[in-house]
Design a protein around this motif. Structure first.
Motif, PDB file in Angstrom:
ATOM      1  N   ALA A 188       0.827  -1.210   0.000  1.00 29.48           N
ATOM      2  CA  ALA A 188       0.000   0.000   0.000  1.00 29.48           C
ATOM      3  C   ALA A 188       0.856   1.253   0.000  1.00 29.48           C
ATOM      4  CB  ALA A 188      -0.927  -0.008   1.212  1.00 29.48           C
ATOM      5  N   LYS A 189       1.986   1.207   0.700  1.00 27.06           N
ATOM      6  CA  LYS A 189       2.863   2.370   0.783  1.00 27.06           C
ATOM      7  C   LYS A 189       3.928   2.385  -0.310  1.00 27.06           C
ATOM      8  CE  LYS A 189       1.147   4.377   4.442  1.00 27.06           C
ATOM      9  NZ  LYS A 189       0.611   5.770   4.388  1.00 27.06           N
ATOM     10  N   ALA A 190       4.016   1.283  -1.068  1.00 28.48           N
ATOM     11  CA  ALA A 190       4.997   1.164  -2.156  1.00 28.48           C
ATOM     12  C   ALA A 190       6.418   1.402  -1.652  1.00 28.48           C
ATOM     13  CB  ALA A 190       4.649   2.134  -3.288  1.00 28.48           C
ATOM     14  N   VAL A 191       6.771   0.733  -0.544  1.00 26.36           N
ATOM     15  CA  VAL A 191       8.103   0.897   0.049  1.00 26.36           C
ATOM     16  C   VAL A 191       8.721  -0.465   0.321  1.00 26.36           C
ATOM     17  CG1 VAL A 191       7.664   3.149   1.108  1.00 26.36           C
ATOM     18  CG2 VAL A 191       7.048   1.066   2.347  1.00 26.36           C
ATOM     19  N   ARG A 192      10.031  -0.433   0.493  1.00 24.76           N
ATOM     20  CA  ARG A 192      10.751  -1.639   0.881  1.00 24.76           C
ATOM     21  C   ARG A 192      10.822  -1.716   2.405  1.00 24.76           C
ATOM     22  NH1 ARG A 192      16.263  -1.678  -2.406  1.00 24.76           N
ATOM     23  NH2 ARG A 192      16.249   0.539  -1.892  1.00 24.76           N
ATOM     24  N   PRO A 193      11.013  -2.902   2.966  1.00 22.71           N
ATOM     25  CA  PRO A 193      10.930  -3.075   4.418  1.00 22.71           C
ATOM     26  C   PRO A 193      12.212  -2.702   5.167  1.00 22.71           C
ATOM     27  CG  PRO A 193      11.256  -5.199   3.392  1.00 22.71           C
ATOM     28  CD  PRO A 193      11.099  -4.211   2.261  1.00 22.71           C
ATOM     29  N   HIS A 194      12.704  -1.499   4.957  1.00 22.87           N
ATOM     30  CA  HIS A 194      13.929  -1.072   5.619  1.00 22.87           C
ATOM     31  C   HIS A 194      13.795  -1.169   7.142  1.00 22.87           C
ATOM     32  CE1 HIS A 194      15.603   0.382   1.891  1.00 22.87           C
ATOM     33  NE2 HIS A 194      14.550   1.144   1.672  1.00 22.87           N
ATOM     34  N   ALA A 195      14.746  -1.841   7.772  1.00 17.65           N
ATOM     35  CA  ALA A 195      14.902  -1.876   9.231  1.00 17.65           C
ATOM     36  C   ALA A 195      13.834  -2.696   9.947  1.00 17.65           C
ATOM     37  CB  ALA A 195      14.925  -0.460   9.816  1.00 17.65           C
ATOM     38  N   LEU A 196      12.881  -3.264   9.218  1.00 20.08           N
ATOM     39  CA  LEU A 196      11.755  -3.934   9.867  1.00 20.08           C
ATOM     40  C   LEU A 196      12.001  -5.429  10.070  1.00 20.08           C
ATOM     41  CD1 LEU A 196       8.627  -2.407   8.087  1.00 20.08           C
ATOM     42  CD2 LEU A 196       9.961  -1.501  10.004  1.00 20.08           C
ATOM     43  N   ARG A 197      11.221  -5.973  10.992  1.00 20.73           N
ATOM     44  CA  ARG A 197      11.059  -7.413  11.117  1.00 20.73           C
ATOM     45  C   ARG A 197       9.561  -7.696  11.105  1.00 20.73           C
ATOM     46  NH1 ARG A 197      15.515  -9.529  15.664  1.00 20.73           N
ATOM     47  NH2 ARG A 197      17.374  -8.874  14.485  1.00 20.73           N
ATOM     48  N   GLN A 198       9.228  -8.977  11.010  1.00 19.83           N
ATOM     49  CA  GLN A 198       7.824  -9.354  10.975  1.00 19.83           C
ATOM     50  C   GLN A 198       7.589 -10.526  11.908  1.00 19.83           C
ATOM     51  OE1 GLN A 198       6.194  -9.709   7.024  1.00 19.83           O
ATOM     52  NE2 GLN A 198       4.411 -10.902   7.698  1.00 19.83           N
ATOM     53  N   HIS A 199       6.488 -10.457  12.673  1.00 19.43           N
ATOM     54  CA  HIS A 199       6.077 -11.552  13.553  1.00 19.43           C
ATOM     55  C   HIS A 199       4.621 -11.859  13.234  1.00 19.43           C
ATOM     56  CE1 HIS A 199       5.141 -13.283  17.748  1.00 19.43           C
ATOM     57  NE2 HIS A 199       5.708 -14.209  17.002  1.00 19.43           N
ATOM     58  N   GLY A 200       4.379 -13.015  12.653  1.00 20.32           N
ATOM     59  CA  GLY A 200       3.036 -13.311  12.182  1.00 20.32           C
ATOM     60  C   GLY A 200       2.701 -12.376  11.029  1.00 20.32           C
ATOM     61  N   ILE A 208      17.139   4.367   9.528  1.00 16.08           N
ATOM     62  CA  ILE A 208      17.176   3.709   8.222  1.00 16.08           C
ATOM     63  C   ILE A 208      18.436   4.179   7.504  1.00 16.08           C
ATOM     64  CG2 ILE A 208      16.033   3.456   5.988  1.00 16.08           C
ATOM     65  CD1 ILE A 208      13.384   3.993   7.331  1.00 16.08           C
ATOM     66  N   GLY A 209      19.218   3.229   7.004  1.00 15.12           N
ATOM     67  CA  GLY A 209      20.445   3.579   6.290  1.00 15.12           C
ATOM     68  C   GLY A 209      21.667   3.556   7.183  1.00 15.12           C
ATOM     69  N   ARG A 210      22.799   3.871   6.586  1.00 17.59           N
ATOM     70  CA  ARG A 210      24.087   3.825   7.286  1.00 17.59           C
ATOM     71  C   ARG A 210      24.296   5.117   8.076  1.00 17.59           C
ATOM     72  NH1 ARG A 210      27.658   0.015   5.733  1.00 17.59           N
ATOM     73  NH2 ARG A 210      29.422   1.330   6.330  1.00 17.59           N
ATOM     74  N   LEU A 211      24.662   4.944   9.332  1.00 21.34           N
ATOM     75  CA  LEU A 211      24.831   6.100  10.212  1.00 21.34           C
ATOM     76  C   LEU A 211      26.264   6.267  10.694  1.00 21.34           C
ATOM     77  CD1 LEU A 211      21.475   5.739  12.116  1.00 21.34           C
ATOM     78  CD2 LEU A 211      22.215   7.779  10.873  1.00 21.34           C
ATOM     79  N   GLU A 212      27.205   5.665   9.976  1.00 22.69           N
ATOM     80  CA  GLU A 212      28.616   5.875  10.294  1.00 22.69           C
ATOM     81  C   GLU A 212      29.083   7.152   9.593  1.00 22.69           C
ATOM     82  OE1 GLU A 212      27.492   3.123   8.856  1.00 22.69           O
ATOM     83  OE2 GLU A 212      27.554   1.618  10.467  1.00 22.69           O
ATOM     84  N   GLN A 213      29.211   8.213  10.362  1.00 26.00           N
ATOM     85  CA  GLN A 213      29.655   9.512   9.859  1.00 26.00           C
ATOM     86  C   GLN A 213      28.851   9.961   8.634  1.00 26.00           C
ATOM     87  OE1 GLN A 213      33.883   8.850   9.258  1.00 26.00           O
ATOM     88  NE2 GLN A 213      34.327   9.465  11.360  1.00 26.00           N
TER      89      GLN A 213
END
Length: 307
Positions: A144-156, A196-201
């Motif tokens: 519905a949001k047309a996005v990829r599951p960045h940073a997420l997990r799923q339970h059930g 979401i994404g890389r946070l090294e500097q």
């Protein structure tokens, strides 16, 4: 006899009832709606602020009986504190100091209690998070949001959004159901975000409200994003980001709540940007089209690219 026993002993007396009612009237006189029950036990009690989010308890009071009844009350929402005495005209400096110590002791006890509760909730959140698996990319919410599951997990069937502090300690989890409804766990919420994404500097760091908005911003810009999850949390997250990633250029990506009086999304984002010296980005929609955030804009105008 301690304050609780005094309260119990006087609970049915007319004098004690008058004290409670006078204290209740003092609370009401400041515009706060006093709680239905007031306990004169010397402990800090929290209650709801009329008009605030359902279930929140951002007002507080302390009432002490014995000798000269005195107390205090206030609102964390607006940052005010009021002191009260059964005999305001004769309250002495010494009694004011004693009352101040009582208030601070009650607040410290409440802070310690809240910290213990938050720590216990964090353990529960970690256990919930560990049960999660890689998300189904065809989950109804993601489609519905047309996005990829960045940073997420799923339970059930539930998507799990991790909420961490600037040290990346997990404190809470937001659950997103297939129909798009969302639920936060009880526990700490303020100052937390989903990264979401890389946070090294990072050279560029974006801060927004919801997770789907953050996922869209990351996909379209490639920059790391902190999803603050609500407008009122933007300022706290922006300050934490400024302190943690000092060299990053911050941009607050507002929700444009143009249909809501006062436009809370833009108002909160503007305040956060000014407070930390960040850039401000506001999504603009063509006339006649609905939408408030960057994810809405990306779905309405697929050719959109963040500048």
């Amino acid at each position: 006899m301690n304050a609780r026993l005094i309260s119990t002993a006087l609970g049915d007396s007319a004098a004690a009832q008058r004290v409670v009612e006078e204290f209740r009237e003092a609370i009401a006189s400041t515009g706060l709606v006093p709680p239905g029950r007031i306990d004169a036990d010397g402990n800090l009690h929290r209650f709801h602020v009329a008009g605030d989010k359902s279930g929140s308890r951002n007002a507080w009071y302390v009432l002490h009986v014995g000798g000269h009844p005195a107390g205090a009350f206030g609102s964390w929402k607006v940052g005010v504190t009021h002191t009260w005495s059964s005999d305001q005209t004769t309250i002495s400096a010494a009694r004011r100091r004693r009352l101040a110590r009582l208030i601070e002791a009650a607040k410290e006890k409440e802070r310690a209690k809240r910290q213990d509760e938050q720590a216990a909730r964090a353990v529960e959140a970690q256990q919930q998070w560990e049960l999660g698996l890689d998300p189904d990319p065809h989950h109804p919410y993601l489609l519905a949001k047309a996005v990829r599951p960045h940073a997420l997990r799923q339970h059930g069937v539930v998507l799990l959004v991790p909420l961490v502090d600037e040290h990346f300690r997990l404190w809470n989890v937001q659950s997103i159901f297939p129909n798009g409804s969302k639920l936060f766990n009880r526990g700490r919420a303020g100052g937390l975000f989903c990264p979401i994404g890389r946070l090294e500097q990072p050279g560029q760091l974006l801060i927004c409200e919801g997770w789907a908005t953050g996922s869209t911003l990351h996909d379209f810009t490639g920059h790391a994003v902190l999803c603050a999850m609500s407008a009122h949390n933007l300022l706290v997250v922006a300050r934490a980001a400024r302190a943690t990633w000092r060299d990053a250029e911050l941009t607050i990506c507002a929700d444009n709540d143009r249909g809501t009086p006062g436009n809370p999304g833009v108002t909160a984002a503007t305040a956060a940007a000014k407070a930390v010296g960040a850039r401000l980005a506001i999504p603009e929609f063509p006339d006649g089209l609905k939408g408030t955030d960057w994810n809405d804009l990306a779905r309405i105008l697929p050719e959109w690219r963040a500048s």
